[in-house]
Design a protein around this motif. Structure first.
Motif: not given
Length: 79
Positions: A4, A46-48, A73-74
Motif C-alpha cells: 500500500f 493501492d491507497c493505504g 481503509r484508507p
C-alpha cells in the motif's frame, strides 16, 4: 501481500515536500479541489493512507468523517 502507498492532500508547499520524500500528492486550494483529490486518492486500489493538512480536511470535513466511518481503509490522517 499487497503493498500500500501513502498519498498527500494539502497546500502546494506540503504536497511538494511529500513529493520530494516519494509520496504522491495533490496541491489543493478550494473545497472542490479537496473533495476531488480525496475521492481520487481513496479510489486507488493501492491507497493505504491519505495524509491531509488540517486546512484541506477542514474544507471537506463532512466527507472526511463519512469516509472514516464507512471504511477502514484508507487510513485518513491530518497534519
Amino acid at each position: 501481500m499487497a503493498e500500500f502507498k501513502f498519498y498527500c492532500i494539502g497546500d502546494e508547499d506540503t504536497a511538494r515536500g511529500f513529493r520530494l520524500a516519494g509520496v504522491q500528492g495533490w496541491a489543493v486550494a478550494g473545497e472542490a479541489d479537496c473533495g476531488a483529490a480525496l475521492d481520487e486518492a481513496a479510489a486507488r486500489a493501492d491507497c493505504g493512507a491519505i495524509i491531509m493538512t488540517k486546512a484541506a480536511a477542514g474544507r471537506v470535513r463532512a466527507k472526511v468523517e463519512a469516509r472514516r466511518l464507512e471504511r477502514a481503509r484508507p487510513l485518513l490522517g491530518e497534519i
